[in-house]
Design a protein around this motif. Structure first.
Motif, PDB file in Angstrom:
ATOM      1  N   LEU A  27       0.512  -1.089  -0.152  1.00  0.00           N
ATOM      2  CA  LEU A  27       0.072   0.040  -0.004  1.00  0.00           C
ATOM      3  C   LEU A  27       0.963   1.616   0.317  1.00  0.00           C
ATOM      4  O   LEU A  27       0.462   2.222  -1.160  1.00  0.00           O
ATOM      5  N   ALA A  28       1.779   1.462   1.349  1.00  0.00           N
ATOM      6  CA  ALA A  28       2.680   2.137   0.960  1.00  0.00           C
ATOM      7  C   ALA A  28       3.476   2.508  -0.769  1.00  0.00           C
ATOM      8  O   ALA A  28       3.618   3.972  -0.965  1.00  0.00           O
ATOM      9  N   LEU A  29       3.966   1.862  -1.210  1.00  0.00           N
ATOM     10  CA  LEU A  29       4.574   2.090  -2.626  1.00  0.00           C
ATOM     11  C   LEU A  29       3.859   2.292  -3.024  1.00  0.00           C
ATOM     12  O   LEU A  29       4.060   3.229  -4.253  1.00  0.00           O
ATOM     13  N   ALA A  30       2.145   2.137  -3.913  1.00  0.00           N
ATOM     14  CA  ALA A  30       1.336   2.336  -4.231  1.00  0.00           C
ATOM     15  C   ALA A  30       1.597   3.489  -4.273  1.00  0.00           C
ATOM     16  O   ALA A  30       0.678   4.385  -4.696  1.00  0.00           O
ATOM     17  N   ARG A  31       1.282   4.253  -2.625  1.00  0.00           N
ATOM     18  CA  ARG A  31       0.803   5.518  -2.253  1.00  0.00           C
ATOM     19  C   ARG A  31       1.539   6.976  -2.791  1.00  0.00           C
ATOM     20  O   ARG A  31       0.901   7.907  -2.899  1.00  0.00           O
ATOM     21  N   ALA A  32       3.248   5.790  -3.104  1.00  0.00           N
ATOM     22  CA  ALA A  32       3.731   6.505  -3.828  1.00  0.00           C
ATOM     23  C   ALA A  32       4.033   7.183  -4.877  1.00  0.00           C
ATOM     24  O   ALA A  32       4.722   7.684  -4.932  1.00  0.00           O
ATOM     25  N   GLY A  33       2.926   6.621  -5.408  1.00  0.00           N
ATOM     26  CA  GLY A  33       3.180   6.741  -6.917  1.00  0.00           C
ATOM     27  C   GLY A  33       3.663   5.421  -7.290  1.00  0.00           C
ATOM     28  O   GLY A  33       4.049   5.687  -8.654  1.00  0.00           O
ATOM     29  N   LEU A  34       3.937   4.411  -7.184  1.00  0.00           N
ATOM     30  CA  LEU A  34       4.657   3.192  -7.726  1.00  0.00           C
ATOM     31  C   LEU A  34       4.324   2.783  -8.555  1.00  0.00           C
ATOM     32  O   LEU A  34       2.973   1.938  -7.787  1.00  0.00           O
ATOM     33  N   PRO A  35       4.367   1.578 -10.127  1.00  0.00           N
ATOM     34  CA  PRO A  35       2.933   1.223 -10.386  1.00  0.00           C
ATOM     35  C   PRO A  35       3.057  -0.076  -9.971  1.00  0.00           C
ATOM     36  O   PRO A  35       3.358  -1.696 -10.545  1.00  0.00           O
ATOM     37  N   VAL A  36       2.923   0.063  -8.346  1.00  0.00           N
ATOM     38  CA  VAL A  36       2.163  -1.580  -7.666  1.00  0.00           C
ATOM     39  C   VAL A  36       1.050  -2.251  -7.592  1.00  0.00           C
ATOM     40  O   VAL A  36      -0.181  -1.555  -7.796  1.00  0.00           O
ATOM     41  N   ASP A  37       0.693  -3.688  -7.972  1.00  0.00           N
ATOM     42  CA  ASP A  37      -0.848  -3.856  -7.427  1.00  0.00           C
ATOM     43  C   ASP A  37      -0.030  -4.659  -6.088  1.00  0.00           C
ATOM     44  O   ASP A  37       1.536  -4.814  -5.862  1.00  0.00           O
ATOM     45  N   VAL A  38      -0.889  -4.991  -5.644  1.00  0.00           N
ATOM     46  CA  VAL A  38      -1.254  -5.325  -4.280  1.00  0.00           C
ATOM     47  C   VAL A  38      -2.582  -6.007  -3.411  1.00  0.00           C
ATOM     48  O   VAL A  38      -3.078  -6.523  -4.156  1.00  0.00           O
ATOM     49  N   ALA A  39      -1.068  -7.203  -3.268  1.00  0.00           N
ATOM     50  CA  ALA A  39      -2.232  -8.557  -2.774  1.00  0.00           C
ATOM     51  C   ALA A  39      -2.247  -9.321  -1.886  1.00  0.00           C
ATOM     52  O   ALA A  39      -1.054  -8.941  -0.660  1.00  0.00           O
ATOM     53  N   ALA A  40      -3.546  -9.582  -0.992  1.00  0.00           N
ATOM     54  CA  ALA A  40      -3.971 -10.175   0.348  1.00  0.00           C
ATOM     55  C   ALA A  40      -3.991 -11.862   0.424  1.00  0.00           C
ATOM     56  O   ALA A  40      -5.593 -11.674  -0.032  1.00  0.00           O
ATOM     57  N   PHE A  41      -2.944 -12.275   0.156  1.00  0.00           N
ATOM     58  CA  PHE A  41      -3.221 -13.878   0.253  1.00  0.00           C
ATOM     59  C   PHE A  41      -4.290 -14.735   1.011  1.00  0.00           C
ATOM     60  O   PHE A  41      -4.175 -14.007   2.532  1.00  0.00           O
ATOM     61  N   ALA A  42      -5.399 -15.810   0.820  1.00  0.00           N
ATOM     62  CA  ALA A  42      -6.059 -16.011   1.885  1.00  0.00           C
ATOM     63  C   ALA A  42      -5.541 -17.127   2.529  1.00  0.00           C
ATOM     64  O   ALA A  42      -4.932 -18.155   1.424  1.00  0.00           O
ATOM     65  N   ASP A  43      -5.329 -17.868   3.514  1.00  0.00           N
ATOM     66  CA  ASP A  43      -5.329 -18.796   3.546  1.00  0.00           C
ATOM     67  C   ASP A  43      -3.468 -19.311   4.017  1.00  0.00           C
ATOM     68  O   ASP A  43      -3.368 -20.319   3.227  1.00  0.00           O
ATOM     69  N   GLU A  44      -2.601 -18.062   3.896  1.00  0.00           N
ATOM     70  CA  GLU A  44      -0.993 -18.451   3.876  1.00  0.00           C
ATOM     71  C   GLU A  44      -0.726 -19.380   4.833  1.00  0.00           C
ATOM     72  O   GLU A  44      -0.011 -19.839   5.131  1.00  0.00           O
ATOM     73  N   GLU A  45      -1.063 -19.390   6.091  1.00  0.00           N
ATOM     74  CA  GLU A  45      -1.682 -20.012   7.340  1.00  0.00           C
ATOM     75  C   GLU A  45      -1.799 -20.828   7.533  1.00  0.00           C
ATOM     76  O   GLU A  45      -1.707 -21.707   8.225  1.00  0.00           O
ATOM     77  N   GLY A  46      -2.681 -21.546   6.194  1.00  0.00           N
ATOM     78  CA  GLY A  46      -2.532 -23.046   6.693  1.00  0.00           C
ATOM     79  C   GLY A  46      -4.022 -23.599   7.362  1.00  0.00           C
ATOM     80  O   GLY A  46      -3.720 -24.800   8.389  1.00  0.00           O
ATOM     81  N   HIS A  47      -5.176 -22.869   7.741  1.00  0.00           N
ATOM     82  CA  HIS A  47      -6.441 -23.420   8.567  1.00  0.00           C
ATOM     83  C   HIS A  47      -6.921 -24.029   7.146  1.00  0.00           C
ATOM     84  O   HIS A  47      -7.782 -24.645   8.826  1.00  0.00           O
ATOM     85  N   PHE A  48      -7.115 -24.354   6.027  1.00  0.00           N
ATOM     86  CA  PHE A  48      -7.513 -25.558   5.283  1.00  0.00           C
ATOM     87  C   PHE A  48      -6.343 -26.748   5.039  1.00  0.00           C
ATOM     88  O   PHE A  48      -5.381 -25.937   4.880  1.00  0.00           O
ATOM     89  N   GLU A  49      -7.173 -27.285   4.486  1.00  0.00           N
ATOM     90  CA  GLU A  49      -6.538 -28.892   4.184  1.00  0.00           C
ATOM     91  C   GLU A  49      -5.874 -28.270   2.583  1.00  0.00           C
ATOM     92  O   GLU A  49      -6.632 -27.558   2.138  1.00  0.00           O
ATOM     93  N   GLY A  50      -4.957 -28.714   2.514  1.00  0.00           N
ATOM     94  CA  GLY A  50      -4.631 -28.378   0.871  1.00  0.00           C
ATOM     95  C   GLY A  50      -2.702 -27.576   0.562  1.00  0.00           C
ATOM     96  O   GLY A  50      -2.375 -27.862   0.456  1.00  0.00           O
ATOM     97  N   GLY A  51      -2.367 -26.679   1.815  1.00  0.00           N
ATOM     98  CA  GLY A  51      -1.602 -25.560   2.010  1.00  0.00           C
ATOM     99  C   GLY A  51      -1.508 -24.887   0.604  1.00  0.00           C
ATOM    100  O   GLY A  51      -1.871 -25.684  -0.483  1.00  0.00           O
ATOM    101  N   PHE A  52      -1.127 -23.318   1.501  1.00  0.00           N
ATOM    102  CA  PHE A  52      -1.206 -22.411   0.370  1.00  0.00           C
ATOM    103  C   PHE A  52      -2.186 -22.103  -0.318  1.00  0.00           C
ATOM    104  O   PHE A  52      -2.007 -22.174  -1.789  1.00  0.00           O
ATOM    105  N   LEU A  53      -3.436 -22.342  -0.064  1.00  0.00           N
ATOM    106  CA  LEU A  53      -4.506 -22.689  -1.678  1.00  0.00           C
ATOM    107  C   LEU A  53      -4.066 -21.643  -2.138  1.00  0.00           C
ATOM    108  O   LEU A  53      -4.796 -21.424  -3.653  1.00  0.00           O
TER     109      LEU A  53
END
Length: 179
Positions: free
Chosen positions: A97-123
């Protein structure tokens, strides 16, 4: 040269920390009310700085830079292990977010379940690169609720009434990001 607004960066980190705050850390398990609140918070921040926010069919949040590419994809995760540290994952997302706010050409992602609460891993990471099938999503179950609730049902329940509009299925969105 673009400058990072350190004061705003720290404010965002501390604001996000308040969602699911527990003692000195946070408690935001995947698809919990706290996790979904943090995803709404993130999408609001993305829109405020001019990114185009969306959430896919597995819960990944994306903020796309509206300008021509190439863009750098920056992020991590904002859900947490149960009763965990407040910077794990959040630091990478808020840095994006800080990089995008500074005007840089950045896409920001927040991945779901990287901590493995669900079976399968890194879904969600596997989803973004097109390595997660719909069948595997349907087979995946929660590891935390004792009942083994299916991933898709848990996500649907979390988004129903949560004022979050889910975009297209995860596999379709994954392909559009990579191409």
């Amino acid at each position: 040269m673009p400058r990072i607004d350190a004061e705003h960066f720290l404010k965002d980190l501390n604001d996000l920390r308040q969602i699911g705050k527990y003692r000195t850390g946070v408690h935001r398990p995947t698809y919990s009310p706290q996790d979904m609140e943090s995803r709404r918070w993130l999408m609001e921040r993305m829109a405020e700085i001019g990114l185009e926010p969306s959430i896919d069919g597995i819960g990944n949040v994306y903020g796309r830079h509206r300008g021509p590419g190439p863009h750098l994809l920056v992020g991590s995760h904002i859900e947490s292990q149960n009763y965990a540290g407040w910077l794990d994952g959040a630091l990478g997302v808020v840095a994006g977010l800080a990089l995008a706010r500074a005007g840089l050409p950045v896409d920001v992602a927040a991945f779901a379940d990287e901590e493995g609460h669900f079976e399968g891993g890194f879904l969600s990471s596997r989803s973004i690169i097109g390595e997660l099938s719909e069948e595997e999503i349907d087979r995946s179950r929660s590891r935390n609720d004792g009942a083994g609730v299916p991933t898709r049902r848990k996500f649907t329940a979390a988004t129903t009434g949560a004022h979050i509009r889910v975009s297209n299925a995860c596999s379709g969105l994954s392909r559009s990001i990579l191409h």
